[in-house]
Design a protein around this motif. Structure first.
Motif, PDB file in Angstrom:
ATOM      1  N   UNK A 137       0.861  -1.187   0.000  1.00 42.14           N
ATOM      2  CA  UNK A 137       0.000   0.000   0.000  1.00 42.14           C
ATOM      3  C   UNK A 137       0.897   1.236   0.000  1.00 42.14           C
ATOM      4  N   UNK A 138       0.557   2.201  -0.838  1.00 42.68           N
ATOM      5  CA  UNK A 138       1.317   3.442  -0.938  1.00 42.68           C
ATOM      6  C   UNK A 138       0.415   4.586  -0.500  1.00 42.68           C
ATOM      7  N   UNK A 139       0.907   5.374   0.446  1.00 41.48           N
ATOM      8  CA  UNK A 139       0.146   6.525   0.948  1.00 41.48           C
ATOM      9  C   UNK A 139       1.028   7.767   0.841  1.00 41.48           C
ATOM     10  N   UNK A 140       0.459   8.834   0.305  1.00 45.21           N
ATOM     11  CA  UNK A 140       1.165  10.103   0.143  1.00 45.21           C
ATOM     12  C   UNK A 140       0.645  11.101   1.162  1.00 45.21           C
ATOM     13  N   UNK A 141       1.587  11.706   1.898  1.00 46.76           N
ATOM     14  CA  UNK A 141       1.223  12.722   2.891  1.00 46.76           C
ATOM     15  C   UNK A 141       2.211  13.864   2.757  1.00 46.76           C
ATOM     16  N   UNK A 142       1.749  14.974   2.182  1.00 47.49           N
ATOM     17  CA  UNK A 142       2.574  16.146   1.933  1.00 47.49           C
ATOM     18  C   UNK A 142       3.797  15.739   1.097  1.00 47.49           C
ATOM     19  N   UNK A 143       5.017  15.960   1.624  1.00 43.88           N
ATOM     20  CA  UNK A 143       6.224  15.640   0.860  1.00 43.88           C
ATOM     21  C   UNK A 143       6.737  14.232   1.130  1.00 43.88           C
ATOM     22  N   UNK A 144       6.025  13.473   1.946  1.00 45.54           N
ATOM     23  CA  UNK A 144       6.460  12.129   2.312  1.00 45.54           C
ATOM     24  C   UNK A 144       5.575  11.079   1.646  1.00 45.54           C
ATOM     25  N   UNK A 145       6.181   9.958   1.321  1.00 44.51           N
ATOM     26  CA  UNK A 145       5.466   8.811   0.773  1.00 44.51           C
ATOM     27  C   UNK A 145       5.757   7.604   1.652  1.00 44.51           C
ATOM     28  N   UNK A 146       4.711   6.942   2.111  1.00 43.69           N
ATOM     29  CA  UNK A 146       4.850   5.779   2.979  1.00 43.69           C
ATOM     30  C   UNK A 146       4.478   4.522   2.199  1.00 43.69           C
ATOM     31  N   UNK A 147       5.346   3.521   2.305  1.00 49.67           N
ATOM     32  CA  UNK A 147       5.129   2.239   1.641  1.00 49.67           C
ATOM     33  C   UNK A 147       4.975   1.161   2.700  1.00 49.67           C
ATOM     34  N   UNK A 148       3.839   0.495   2.698  1.00 47.75           N
ATOM     35  CA  UNK A 148       3.574  -0.598   3.629  1.00 47.75           C
ATOM     36  C   UNK A 148       3.573  -1.906   2.842  1.00 47.75           C
ATOM     37  N   UNK A 149       4.319  -2.886   3.332  1.00 48.72           N
ATOM     38  CA  UNK A 149       4.415  -4.198   2.674  1.00 48.72           C
ATOM     39  C   UNK A 149       4.047  -5.284   3.666  1.00 48.72           C
TER      40      UNK A 149
END
Length: 448
Positions: free
Chosen positions: A213-225
């Motif tokens: 799952x890829x989530x974008x928050x402002x200038x950060x991108x979080x990748x959950x595997x």
């Protein structure tokens, strides 16, 4: 090793002097006894506190029996701690110390190394001469040559003899596979070359699945595997590494360590292995991704984030390795303009004017505008608790490419409590294009 598969084809063995036998080379498993629970018969009747010389209520013959069974070598002293001593392999966990060879061909998983012991037997009374042996694996898309003795044929295989060899192949495709073994030879007094093909079929399954799952928050991108184990054995993960694309940097986010482990000198030597249980066990990973500071924005960057490199071992150390496909960042479509809230009061007074400071950003390289900013009317104007004060439409001038313009909207609240400013919309006059409304802004309206 396991026996050959039943899906062998080709000519019948009666027409040929030679025949192939295929055995898969796999590691054995532990042979465990059914009676895993280990205890002493005395434990069923009395406990540790009762069996002691200081307890007068216990018959002397029971104490003698316990002492003689427990520690005859040390003068008959009874001690429950001696139950922890391991005198033979079965005392620890019910394992007999023997290894059990696989009784079937077994499951073959993607990322493993398929290793097979192949024996070509001469079951006739004739000698087989000039034997050319080939072994290859065919998948749905490719074929891989594992052995070819065309340049140096086997001179002869005597009657009742055999020729053995081992082949290996790194499994990189899912689905049906076929191990094709062929032999070209002469036997007896015949000068005619005989051709023997045999086929051994097996299916390659997926050992693990990786859900992201890829989530974008402002200038950060979080990748959950999330890695799930689909095999029937436990997996010990040697390496789970995310390799980011060149324009990204990746940092794994983990829970805080215990204070005693932060400055430990042996923390790297005794690192806890990542263990995923069989039949559906999972393990989760979280990464923080950021773009390199090269002047590019997230919208301009490639949507490819990177890929995972995963290696593991099974219970007895059999290795496996997988590489995922590229993971993409599903960014929303780029807008021509972006309307943002710069400042908005959190508390206002009922029926007293206030201002909301907004910014209109041109995200293209061309000049756009002019624009009209207003509030879209709802189903009933009486239901609106916050409305514009004064002009109902604010006209904005042209905005150069990659530039922005700041402006204020004068508003007034007509109801007390927590209210929403909704429906602020931008309309391009020349293009006659209506953009999506600004997200609602919450304010608190006080009576005084």
């Amino acid at each position: 090793m396991s026996g050959p598969t039943t899906a062998a084809g080709g000519a019948s063995p009666g027409q040929h002097s030679l025949a192939f036998r295929v055995m898969r080379l796999t590691r054995p498993s532990m042979h465990a006894d059914e009676a895993v629970l280990r205890l002493h018969p005395n434990d069923l009747f009395v406990g540790e506190d009762l069996i002691s010389d200081a307890n007068p209520h216990v018959p002397s013959n029971l104490l003698d029996l316990a002492s003689s069974d427990s520690s005859s070598a040390e003068g008959g002293e009874f001690d429950f701690r001696k139950r922890l001593f391991i005198d033979n392999p079965t005392d620890a966990m019910g394992l007999s110390g023997f290894l059990l060879l696989p009784q079937a061909f077994g499951a073959i998983y993607l990322g493993e190394t398929f290793c097979s012991y192949i024996s070509i037997n001469n079951s006739s009374s004739y000698e087989a001469r000039d034997v050319i042996i080939k072994a290859e694996i065919q998948s749905e898309k490719q074929r891989f040559l594992l052995l070819d003795t065309s340049k140096s044929p086997v001179e002869s295989i005597r009657a009742g003899g055999r020729y053995d060899f081992v082949v290996e192949h790194d499994v990189k495709e899912l689905g049906a596979h076929t191990l094709v073994c062929t032999a070209l030879y002469n036997d007896g007094d015949s000068t005619e070359r005989k051709y023997l093909p045999q086929f051994f079929k097996f299916v390659v399954a997926n050992p693990i699945s990786v859900r992201t799952k890829v989530r974008n928050f402002k200038d950060n991108t979080f990748l959950e595997a999330c890695i799930e184990n689909h095999t029937k054995s436990n997996l010990y993960m040697d390496q789970v590494e995310f390799e980011p694309a060149p324009q990204w940097t990746a940092t794994r986010l983990e829970a805080d360590e215990h204070a005693s482990l932060k400055n430990s000198k042996i923390r790297d030597l005794l690192k806890q292995p990542v263990f995923i249980r069989a039949n559906g066990g999972i393990c989760n990973y979280l990464y923080l991704l950021r773009l390199h500071e090269l002047g590019e924005t997230k919208d301009d960057a490639d949507t490819v984030l990177g890929k995972f490199q995963i290696t593991w071992r099974t219970n007895l150390g059999e290795p496996g390795r997988l590489q995922t496909r590229n993971i993409h960042n599903n960014l929303p479509p780029k807008k021509d303009i972006d309307l943002q809230v710069v400042t908005a009061p959190s508390r206002v007074i009922l029926e007293q004017p206030f201002s909301v400071h907004l910014r209109l950003i041109n995200q293209t390289e061309r000049t756009v505008g002019p624009f009209e900013v207003y509030i879209i009317s709802g189903s009933s104007s009486d239901d609106r608790s916050v409305m514009l004060n004064g002009l109902q439409k604010l006209v904005l001038p042209l905005v150069e490419g990659s530039d922005s313009i700041n402006f204020d909207l004068n508003m007034v609240a007509t109801q007390v409590g927590v209210q929403r400013i909704s429906g602020i919309t931008v309309h391009a006059v020349q293009e006659k294009k209506l953009y999506d409304p600004l997200q609602d802004i919450e304010i608190f309206v006080d009576a005084e």
